[in-house]
Design an enzyme around this catalytic site. Structure first.
Site, short mmCIF file in Angstrom:
data_model
loop_
_atom_site.label_atom_id
_atom_site.label_comp_id
_atom_site.label_asym_id
_atom_site.label_seq_id
_atom_site.Cartn_x
_atom_site.Cartn_y
_atom_site.Cartn_z
CD GLN A 126 -1.01 28.30 -28.53
OE1 GLN A 126 0.12 27.88 -28.71
NE2 GLN A 126 -1.35 29.55 -28.72
N GLY B 26 -8.24 26.68 -28.56
CA GLY B 26 -9.15 27.81 -28.53
C GLY B 26 -9.28 28.48 -27.18
N GLY C 4 -6.92 28.47 -24.69
CA GLY C 4 -5.66 28.95 -24.15
C GLY C 4 -4.60 27.87 -24.23
CB VAL D 5 -2.38 22.67 -20.93
CG1 VAL D 5 -1.98 21.77 -19.77
CG2 VAL D 5 -3.89 22.83 -20.97
CG ASP E 259 -15.96 17.25 -25.74
OD1 ASP E 259 -16.26 16.67 -26.81
OD2 ASP E 259 -15.03 18.04 -25.64
#
Length: 680
Positions: free
Chosen positions: A372, A374, A376, A378, A489
């Site tokens: 969990q 920023g 949402g 998984v 990223d």
């Protein structure tokens, strides 16, 4: 364990339109679906940023005790002047805290807001670095020394979706920017005590635009001005069609509305310069006609018509209902996603209904939750055919998460490579936006290299296998796929491992496409994770394939050492892992960098070669870094002795304390965010 993170890169409007009709419809749906979203911790709560990238603190730990002491001290002390910095604790449990109240808040309102914010941040976050924004204040704490940090990190509160559309967005935005640029100059260079300014400008006889800007008071005037310029770029990205909008960040905030939303006297009352008004333009046009330059006028007129009709078409597309957009997505007849000429239809990227994904995840049961953050959550899912999947359920309250959804669908729907996580499908229904990935039973690389128990499962053969897999995945993205893709990223938490420990790169929400002959690009909004970010990208917004090479080099050295680059200065061995590796290399003691478990299972020559390649990848000048295809060759020992590395960039472990403060207003320190969601 980091599965998810904050923020994403919002693409410019031009890119949205160029990438094809379905891409544009997706953007339309995302924009409209944010309308009416609301989250409430207190009445004036705006948003928060829980930086789980840097880890969590434990309940009843010394860190938590120090945090409570720090937060309890903020309300009273901040109320006096409206701004307060403090530090509590020592060593690994040292916490830095900061609170800022809006310049028009009374001391009573300031104290109340900071008190609410301090309670709210404890409820919403248990990260070691967090920030929360309320309408009248913001509170931040971190294990890092962030005071005077000039990095820009913009966020869009949900309240933006409640502002109505402007009747003439382009004209309205022109007046707005004139107002905001003037009051930003006032906040940065005139009202230097508070670094706060308000203003108004008459847009029409019946309408006035009100604006407010503010910076934290530990910034220089230039830093404040640059930060606000970055915020204005975000205001355009999120709110250029609306009569009101808000952007908040660590160091500066900006807001505008068609009504007076602040207290106290207005510091600037402005009028738009008449010399640039519509009447002068028509006057100039008559002069042009008089002097007989009819051809030029016709050309301008033709171009204006083309621009107008394109703008009208774009506006009509943006104003289409979500139901119409959903129809195009789920039932595409001739509408497809265009990737620079390559089409992806719904047959290649299946759309899955919400009921199917609810059933697969046991209605998104907490027992199936894999992570969990920023954006949402998984979840692990099991489809009716017995196939295991990872379902990324995007937060209903994150504009950036919604933008990431569009970015992933457009960029990676057709990418297929052994070392990339596959996107299997997506689902859109009401406020729900879901992405479905192949399931990775061994989760992410960071678990294995930074957890002492899990690391015991790694030997040199497995580590070398993982390093090679990451490198080959990047070669595909940079050189072998139909598009040149920069990930932006790359880090261990975004490298997933299947049942055979095959490394698969994930999270393409921040990725960017390059044209065939394009080698680099600039951005106003830098996204990614500091400790893996190339210096030219973090300080100047310049990114290229060599930015990913730098990130790969950091990961390689982390795998070999078992140590994080971020926070490495706490070891007292060096300020960063890169500095430590370079020190050992120059002293001929490079094997001291190696985790003992790897040293026992691997050959010294192979490990030293890997360290050598890692140092080549993190060299400060991007021109000196090898390409990823050269990295694969060097790692395989197929190119003889690699060249001697030059000094790495040591700044990355020190967050943003050395960001260039001389950047021009249109290329500022930008938005440094935590990474995107990782499917598990």
């Amino acid at each position: 364990m980091n599965y998810l993170g904050e923020c994403e890169d919002l693409m410019c409007r031009r890119e949205k339109m160029e990438r094809g009709p379905l891409s544009y419809f997706l953007f339309t749906f995302i924009l409209l679906s944010t309308r009416g979203l609301h989250m409430s911790v207190e009445a004036d709560y705006l948003t928060n940023s829980c930086q789980y990238e840097y880890g969590n603190y434990s309940t009843n730990s010394t860190f938590e005790s120090n945090l409570k002491l720090l937060l309890n001290s903020l309300p009273y002390n901040t109320a006096t002047t409206g701004f307060y910095n403090t530090t509590v604790g020592e060593g690994l449990n040292r916490i830095n805290g900061q609170a800022l109240c809006r310049g028009d808040a009374s001391s009573t309102a300031c104290e109340s807001c900071v008190s609410n914010a301090s309670q709210g941040i404890m409820k919403l976050c248990n990260a070691v670095d967090a920030l929360i924004w309320y309408e009248l204040c913001q509170v931040r704490y971190s294990f890092r020394d962030f005071f005077s940090n000039t990095a820009y990190t913009g966020k869009y509160p949900d309240s933006n979706s409640q502002d109505k559309l402007a009747s003439d967005p382009a004209d309205y935005y022109t007046y707005l920017m004139y107002l905001m640029e003037n009051i930003s100059t006032e906040a940065a260079y005139v009202n230097t005590t508070q670094m706060f300014a308000t203003g108004q400008i008459n847009y029409s006889l019946s309408q006035t635009i009100y604006g407010l800007v503010q910076c934290t008071r530990d910034m220089s005037g230039n830093d404040c001005y640059n930060c606000l310029n970055s915020a204005f770029g975000d205001l355009k990205a999120c709110c250029h069609l609306r009569e009101g909008g808000t952007v908040v960040s660590r160091n500066c905030n900006a807001r505008y509305e068609p009504y007076r939303f602040f207290n106290g006297s207005i510091t600037s009352v402005l009028s738009y310069p008449a010399s640039t008004g519509t009447g002068d333009k028509w006057k100039k046009g008559r002069i042009v006609l008089i002097v007989g330059i009819l051809g030029l006028l016709l050309a301008v007129l033709a171009g204006s018509c083309a621009v107008y009709f394109n703008w009208r078409k774009a506006k009509q597309d943006l104003e289409r209902s979500p139901h119409a957009v959903l129809h195009d997505l789920v039932n595409p007849v001739s509408v497809e996603i265009t990737e620079e000429g390559n089409l992806v239809s719904s047959e290649e990227l299946p759309f899955m209904d919400l009921a199917t994904l609810k059933a697969a995840t046991d209605d998104f049961s907490s027992s199936n939750k894999l992570g969990q953050g920023g954006f949402g959550t998984v979840y692990k899912g099991l489809l009716s055919d017995g196939k295991e999947v990872a379902v990324k359920r995007l937060s209903r309250k994150s504009w950036q998460g919604l933008e990431e959804f569009k970015n992933e669908v457009i960029l990676i729907a057709k990418l297929q490579h052994r070392n990339l996580v596959r996107l299997l499908g997506c689902g859109i229904e009401g406020d729900e936006k879901l992405l479905v990935y192949e399931f990775m039973p061994n989760k992410s690389l960071d678990i294995y290299i930074f957890d002492s128990d899990q690391r015991a499962q790694l030997d040199w053969y497995t580590c070398n296998y993982i390093i090679d897999g990451i490198a080959r995945g990047l070669v595909y993205l940079h050189e072998d796929s139909r598009l040149r893709i920069i990930h932006r990223d790359l880090k261990p938490s975004n490298v997933l491992l299947d049942h055979e420990m095959v490394a698969k790169i994930s999270d393409f929400g921040m990725a960017r496409i390059f044209c065939e002959n394009q080698s680099s690009a600039n951005t106003r909004r830098v996204v990614g994770t500091y400790s893996y970010m190339a210096p030219e990208y973090a300080m100047g917004g310049l990114f290229s394939v060599k930015s990913d090479v730098f990130s790969f080099g950091v990961i390689l050295l982390e795998i070999i050492s078992g140590k994080r680059n971020s926070g490495f200065y706490l070891t007292e061995q060096a300020q960063t892992l890169l500095a430590y590796a370079w020190k050992l290399w120059t002293e001929g003691k490079e094997l001291e960098l190696v985790d003992p478990s790897l040293a026992e299972s691997g050959q010294a020559a192979e490990i030293v070669r890997c360290i050598h390649v890692g140092l080549l990848c993190v060299q400060e000048d991007p021109e000196d870094r090898p390409t990823m295809s050269e990295v694969v060759t060097l790692l395989g020992g197929q190119k003889g002795t690699p060249p001697q590395p030059k000094k790495p960039a040591f700044w990355v472990g020190r967050a943003a304390q050395e960001l260039d403060q001389s950047l021009a207003p249109n290329l500022s320190a930008n938005d440094i965010t935590v990474s995107s969601i990782s499917p598990r």
